[in-house]
Design a protein around this motif. Structure first.
Motif, PDB file in Angstrom:
ATOM      1  N   THR A 433      11.074  14.348 -32.391  1.00 19.97           N
ATOM      2  CA  THR A 433      11.938  14.216 -33.566  1.00 19.97           C
ATOM      3  C   THR A 433      13.401  14.147 -33.148  1.00 19.97           C
ATOM      4  O   THR A 433      14.179  13.349 -33.689  1.00 19.97           O
ATOM      5  CB  THR A 433      11.714  15.399 -34.520  1.00 19.97           C
ATOM      6  N   GLY A 434      13.798  14.985 -32.190  1.00 22.43           N
ATOM      7  CA  GLY A 434      15.179  14.995 -31.725  1.00 22.43           C
ATOM      8  C   GLY A 434      15.585  13.676 -31.105  1.00 22.43           C
ATOM      9  O   GLY A 434      16.690  13.163 -31.349  1.00 22.43           O
ATOM     10  N   VAL A 435      14.715  13.111 -30.285  1.00 23.72           N
ATOM     11  CA  VAL A 435      15.025  11.832 -29.641  1.00 23.72           C
ATOM     12  C   VAL A 435      15.180  10.736 -30.690  1.00 23.72           C
ATOM     13  O   VAL A 435      16.132   9.949 -30.660  1.00 23.72           O
ATOM     14  CB  VAL A 435      13.928  11.460 -28.621  1.00 23.72           C
ATOM     15  N   ARG A 436      14.262  10.686 -31.641  1.00 23.31           N
ATOM     16  CA  ARG A 436      14.333   9.635 -32.646  1.00 23.31           C
ATOM     17  C   ARG A 436      15.561   9.808 -33.544  1.00 23.31           C
ATOM     18  O   ARG A 436      16.259   8.846 -33.870  1.00 23.31           O
ATOM     19  CB  ARG A 436      13.061   9.630 -33.482  1.00 23.31           C
ATOM     20  N   ALA A 437      15.818  11.044 -33.970  1.00 24.20           N
ATOM     21  CA  ALA A 437      16.961  11.280 -34.849  1.00 24.20           C
ATOM     22  C   ALA A 437      18.278  10.948 -34.155  1.00 24.20           C
ATOM     23  O   ALA A 437      19.159  10.287 -34.738  1.00 24.20           O
ATOM     24  CB  ALA A 437      16.960  12.729 -35.318  1.00 24.20           C
ATOM     25  N   MET A 438      18.423  11.392 -32.913  1.00 24.88           N
ATOM     26  CA  MET A 438      19.674  11.168 -32.197  1.00 24.88           C
ATOM     27  C   MET A 438      19.855   9.693 -31.838  1.00 24.88           C
ATOM     28  O   MET A 438      20.952   9.133 -31.971  1.00 24.88           O
ATOM     29  CB  MET A 438      19.716  12.031 -30.937  1.00 24.88           C
ATOM     30  N   THR A 439      18.783   9.045 -31.399  1.00 22.06           N
ATOM     31  CA  THR A 439      18.886   7.638 -31.013  1.00 22.06           C
ATOM     32  C   THR A 439      19.250   6.775 -32.210  1.00 22.06           C
ATOM     33  O   THR A 439      20.148   5.929 -32.136  1.00 22.06           O
ATOM     34  CB  THR A 439      17.565   7.154 -30.395  1.00 22.06           C
ATOM     35  N   ARG A 440      18.560   6.990 -33.311  1.00 19.36           N
ATOM     36  CA  ARG A 440      18.831   6.179 -34.494  1.00 19.36           C
ATOM     37  C   ARG A 440      20.254   6.394 -34.999  1.00 19.36           C
ATOM     38  O   ARG A 440      20.957   5.440 -35.386  1.00 19.36           O
ATOM     39  CB  ARG A 440      17.826   6.515 -35.598  1.00 19.36           C
ATOM     40  N   THR A 441      20.707   7.658 -34.994  1.00 17.32           N
ATOM     41  CA  THR A 441      22.065   7.952 -35.443  1.00 17.32           C
ATOM     42  C   THR A 441      23.091   7.221 -34.574  1.00 17.32           C
ATOM     43  O   THR A 441      24.020   6.594 -35.095  1.00 17.32           O
ATOM     44  CB  THR A 441      22.313   9.464 -35.399  1.00 17.32           C
ATOM     45  N   ALA A 442      22.919   7.306 -33.260  1.00 15.21           N
ATOM     46  CA  ALA A 442      23.863   6.654 -32.354  1.00 15.21           C
ATOM     47  C   ALA A 442      23.857   5.134 -32.541  1.00 15.21           C
ATOM     48  O   ALA A 442      24.914   4.497 -32.612  1.00 15.21           O
ATOM     49  CB  ALA A 442      23.529   7.014 -30.914  1.00 15.21           C
ATOM     50  N   MET A 443      22.666   4.553 -32.653  1.00 17.04           N
ATOM     51  CA  MET A 443      22.586   3.111 -32.842  1.00 17.04           C
ATOM     52  C   MET A 443      23.282   2.666 -34.123  1.00 17.04           C
ATOM     53  O   MET A 443      24.008   1.664 -34.137  1.00 17.04           O
ATOM     54  CB  MET A 443      21.130   2.656 -32.848  1.00 17.04           C
ATOM     55  N   ASP A 444      23.064   3.407 -35.199  1.00 12.62           N
ATOM     56  CA  ASP A 444      23.706   3.065 -36.448  1.00 12.62           C
ATOM     57  C   ASP A 444      25.223   3.179 -36.369  1.00 12.62           C
ATOM     58  O   ASP A 444      25.975   2.379 -36.951  1.00 12.62           O
ATOM     59  CB  ASP A 444      23.164   3.922 -37.587  1.00 12.62           C
ATOM     60  N   LEU A 445      25.709   4.202 -35.651  1.00 16.82           N
ATOM     61  CA  LEU A 445      27.154   4.354 -35.483  1.00 16.82           C
ATOM     62  C   LEU A 445      27.720   3.204 -34.667  1.00 16.82           C
ATOM     63  O   LEU A 445      28.814   2.682 -34.966  1.00 16.82           O
ATOM     64  CB  LEU A 445      27.469   5.690 -34.817  1.00 16.82           C
ATOM     65  N   PHE A 446      27.007   2.777 -33.644  1.00 11.53           N
ATOM     66  CA  PHE A 446      27.452   1.620 -32.878  1.00 11.53           C
ATOM     67  C   PHE A 446      27.512   0.356 -33.744  1.00 11.53           C
ATOM     68  O   PHE A 446      28.388  -0.483 -33.597  1.00 11.53           O
ATOM     69  CB  PHE A 446      26.515   1.367 -31.688  1.00 11.53           C
ATOM     70  N   ASN A 447      26.568   0.249 -34.670  1.00 15.27           N
ATOM     71  CA  ASN A 447      26.469  -0.950 -35.491  1.00 15.27           C
ATOM     72  C   ASN A 447      27.220  -0.848 -36.825  1.00 15.27           C
ATOM     73  O   ASN A 447      27.032  -1.678 -37.709  1.00 15.27           O
ATOM     74  CB  ASN A 447      24.993  -1.250 -35.749  1.00 15.27           C
ATOM     75  N   GLY A 448      28.048   0.205 -36.945  1.00 16.38           N
ATOM     76  CA  GLY A 448      28.913   0.314 -38.108  1.00 16.38           C
ATOM     77  C   GLY A 448      28.211   0.741 -39.379  1.00 16.38           C
ATOM     78  O   GLY A 448      28.711   0.460 -40.477  1.00 16.38           O
ATOM     79  N   LYS A 449      27.084   1.421 -39.248  1.00 19.92           N
ATOM     80  CA  LYS A 449      26.341   1.840 -40.446  1.00 19.92           C
ATOM     81  C   LYS A 449      26.652   3.287 -40.803  1.00 19.92           C
ATOM     82  O   LYS A 449      27.089   4.058 -39.975  1.00 19.92           O
ATOM     83  CB  LYS A 449      24.837   1.674 -40.209  1.00 19.92           C
TER      84      LYS A 449
END
Length: 449
Positions: A433-449
């Motif tokens: 859960t931690g890996v998925r939550a952190m990865t998705r959050t970072a990706m969205d921040l990179f993509n301006g979401k």
């Protein structure tokens, strides 16, 4: 960092557990390849977790843990700087033009003899500053933090075609003593490396079921101050108290008077705590001593309340002592341990909302709860208090095995807290859960979401 027992009654049932399994396997924007990638990494991550758990190191002694974090990041392709601000590690990966996102994990353990009975339990001991042999344990979940950190770094590198920007991975030492973030920032974390546009981190929770995440907007954790008070007196024979000025009596009056700070001096709308955790004075039944020592912990959110607490303590202790007949030169000494002061963690609301939205998309809205602020402390808050005014957010990662959580709700028996010798998270589900939550959050921040 010690936290209270469960944040709230979060019901867990077989249907919720099945729904969780479905959510954790299907909702990613990156579809099956992302979930499959996380699952493929789990054996390696679980091995990393059990290794870190078995070989914890105390604050300022994290030599081997730091080296392992540096090695993991280097093998993933990061430009790694080690021994930064003590045993801190900074990994930088530039992936084109875009924002800089910093992910932080803490790496130190605690002086606790583990009593979980797990096959992978820590058996490490060391000798403390008082020459006592003590156990060492990751009783605050920093092994979960590091494993999720490396897992997220791996996923972001595997999926680097899905984001652009600079990824900044920071493995921070000495969180438990409030010194690691200070040291890394003092050495130039935000000047020698790219200044992040946002900083995110996670902390395992002993009060939320594994598979769920808790998000707080605004103040999430407290200002923490350690204060020593030395109350002086004029000692003598216990049979002739009228010939003395008894510091024990002065101390007793002081302890009670200090409780009027939160109850009568600070606004009731401003949460704050003044706790006297230790009181020592005297050596024998019939001797009135010359001094008594008090040790206090102060908690608050608002920095102005912190200053109000400290000023009131100095005024009250001096006033009581002088009212007992002590001369000015024997007024109490109040010492604030500035080196141990930790500021409150303020989750910038806009960033917290983005983090919540990203995690809800990744693991399902039903698996994200709104967590209340707590009076525990975390030096993560320092990253948001530099002159660059970087927005930060720390979210809670549920760590309790779901059936045990439900059993606790049903029976009323409390769960082992963080810093407990019996704290043992459901690490496979928690890490995933931690890996998925952190990865998705970072990706969205990179993509301006």
């Amino acid at each position: 960092m010690k936290l209270p027992a469960p944040f709230a009654a979060i019901p867990v049932s077989l249907s919720v557990t099945l729904a969780l399994a479905t959510a954790l396997s299907s909702t990613s924007l990156y579809a099956e390849n992302f979930d499959a990638s996380v699952m493929k990494s789990m054996p390696k991550l679980e091995a990393l977790y059990t290794h870190l758990h078995q070989f914890p190191e105390l604050s300022y002694q994290e030599k081997n843990t730091s080296a392992r974090m540096a090695k993991e990041l280097s093998e993933l392709g990061f430009d790694v700087t080690d021994n930064f601000g003590g045993y801190g590690v900074v990994g930088i990966y530039k992936n084109g033009s875009g924002p800089t996102v910093m992910i932080r994990a803490d790496i130190d353990g605690l002086p606790i003899v583990e009593q979980t009975g797990k096959s992978y339990a820590s058996k490490v001991t060391t000798v403390d500053e008082h020459n006592n042999t003590v156990g060492i344990m990751h009783g605050c979940g920093h092994d979960i933090h590091m494993t999720s950190f490396i897992g997220a770094a791996e996923q972001l590198m595997k999926h680097k075609s899905d984001w652009k920007g600079t990824l900044m991975m920071v493995a921070q030492p000495a969180e438990e003593v409030g010194g690691g973030a200070k040291a890394m920032l003092k050495q130039g974390l935000f000047s020698k490396f790219p200044t992040p546009d946002s900083v995110i981190g996670l902390h395992v929770s002993a009060g939320i079921p594994a598979g769920k995440v808790g998000v707080v907007s605004g103040y999430a954790l407290a200002n923490v101050d350690s204060v020593d008070i030395t109350i002086k007196g004029k000692g003598g024979h216990g049979a002739y108290p009228h010939l003395t000025i008894d510091p024990v009596v002065i101390a007793a009056r002081t302890v009670l008077a200090l409780q009027t700070i939160p109850s009568r001096e600070v606004s009731p709308l401003e949460p704050n705590v003044v706790t006297v955790g230790s009181i020592h004075g005297g050596s024998k039944h019939n001797i009135i001593s010359n001094e008594v020592k008090l040790q206090l912990t102060l908690r608050s959110y608002n920095p102005e309340v912190r200053e109000q607490q400290i000023a009131a303590i100095k005024r009250i202790t001096k006033g009581i002592a002088l009212s007992a007949g002590l001369p000015e030169e024997l007024a109490p000494e109040v010492y604030v341990h500035d080196d141990e002061t930790i500021p409150s963690t303020y989750n910038e609301p806009q960033l917290a909302a983005k983090v919540q939205a990203s995690i809800e998309t990744e693991i399902g809205k039903d698996n994200v709860v709104i967590a209340p602020p707590v009076m525990a402390g975390e030096d993560f808050g320092l990253y948001g208090r530099t002159e660059q005014n970087v927005p930060i957010t720390l979210f809670w990662l549920g760590g309790v095995e779901p059936q045990k959580y439900q059993a606790s709700l049903d029976s009323g028996e409390p769960l082992p807290s963080l810093h407990s010798s019996q704290f043992a998270p459901d690490y496979p589900l928690t890490i995933k859960t931690g890996v998925r939550a952190m990865t998705r959050t970072a990706m969205d921040l990179f993509n301006g979401k």
